[in-house]
Design a protein around this motif. Structure first.
Motif: not given
Length: 335
Positions: A104-106, A109, A193, A313-314, A317, A320-321, A334-335
């Motif tokens: 996942n993005a976390g 990171a 994006e 990382v992007q 994200k 994840d979304a 999308v964060g």
């Protein structure tokens, strides 16, 4: 670096490494496969003999401690991507890591906090293949008019319960394994994006992984990517980039055969049923060797690294979304 070539260490005897990436390293202009490691010394030694690799190690830790190794290729299961990549960077190695780079993005990171004098990249070899590069040149030229829609389909059939792609706790499933490529197509060809996503997921009742995932990604300004990926459908892959004047079709967008010519097709739709389609042949290449050289030139400072840890990382994200949308049943930003 020995003999002006980057000395690569390969973590594990995973199939993608043995069959695709190690031969790519050996065909590259910048690298040499210097060592390979496995949790079993005999397996590593056998792979080293089969592939003509100088050193074999019975643990990943031994390989990472080898002072002669400049860069690591990490093809381990998804849940080990970040932990082993971190260990490798902390040992002073550059790392090319298989996709997706994390669960996942976390988790991904964490890679942003590593020493900046060592490079980390996600092994999306497709971005180094001349067919993707040529397709984007055509988009940029305006030959398609305005690129407004991308349609992507990617599937294969795998119902083996022992296969890592069918294990949810280590990052299995269609979206993580191949949906990352279809998602990436939007970022690459729109050069933008996604703002929001909506998705639908069908999970295998026994495995718990997503076996069919479809998603719609809104890139703003009327631009959209829609895709379907599956681990339990007939093997097939095709990407269509559709503009206001023409469409461009990438026939084998991801698993382009190493060392063989491929084709992309342009069609203005003037004759239905592909009657107005024109093909462009892309010369034979090895996209894994091309990716190794992109990374190698960045290591030596000959060229900047086009996609690093922040890009990875992007990517996470967005994945994840897509998962979150399936859970909530609606659009997710999308964060």
């Amino acid at each position: 670096m020995g003999d002006n070539k980057i000395r690569w260490g390969i973590v594990s005897t995973a199939r993608i490494g043995v069959e695709k990436v190690i031969p790519g390293i050996q065909r590259s202009k910048t690298g040499v496969a210097h060592a390979i490691a496995s949790r079993g010394k005999e397996r590593a030694e056998q792979a080293a003999r089969d592939l003509g690799i100088e050193k074999a190690y019975g643990s990943y830790e031994e390989l990472l401690a080898d002072p002669d190794i400049d860069a690591i290729y990490n093809p381990l299961p998804n849940h080990l991507h970040v932990p082993i990549t971190k260990q490798a960077v902390e040992a002073g190695k550059h790392v090319l890591c298989e996709k997706p780079i994390a669960l996942n993005a976390g988790e991904a990171a964490q890679l942003l906090d590593l020493p900046k004098d060592r490079l980390v990249a996600e092994n999306f070899m497709v971005r180094a293949h001349p067919q993707w590069i040529k397709a984007r040149e055509i988009v940029r030229s305006g030959a398609l008019g305005e690129l407004k829609a991308i349609q992507a389909f990617f599937s294969y059939f795998n119902d083996d319960p022992a296969n890592i792609r069918n294990k949810p706790d280590i990052g299995g499933g269609a979206l993580m394994d191949i949906g990352c490529y279809t998602m990436l197509a939007g970022r690459y060809f729109f050069e933008a994006e996604p703002e929001r996503v909506v998705s639908l997921i069908d999970r295998d009742p026994a495995f718990g992984v997503d076996r069919i995932t479809s998603a719609l990604l809104d890139f703003g300004q009327g631009r959209q990517l829609n895709f379907t990926v599956s681990t339990q459908l007939t093997p097939y892959q095709r990407f269509n980039l559709v503009g206001t004047k023409k469409r461009l079709e990438i026939v084998i967008p991801v698993n382009a055969p190493q060392g063989e010519a491929v084709q992309i097709r342009l069609d203005d739709g003037s004759i239905l049923g592909d009657g107005s389609m024109q093909s462009q042949i892309i010369a034979p290449c090895d996209q894994y060797a091309e990716m190794v050289d992109v990374f190698g030139r960045a290591i030596t400072g000959e060229a900047p690294l086009p996609y690093g840890a922040a890009d990875a990382v992007q990517n996470m994200k967005i994945l994840d979304a897509i998962f979150a949308s399936a859970d909530t049943g609606g659009w997710v930003s999308v964060g």
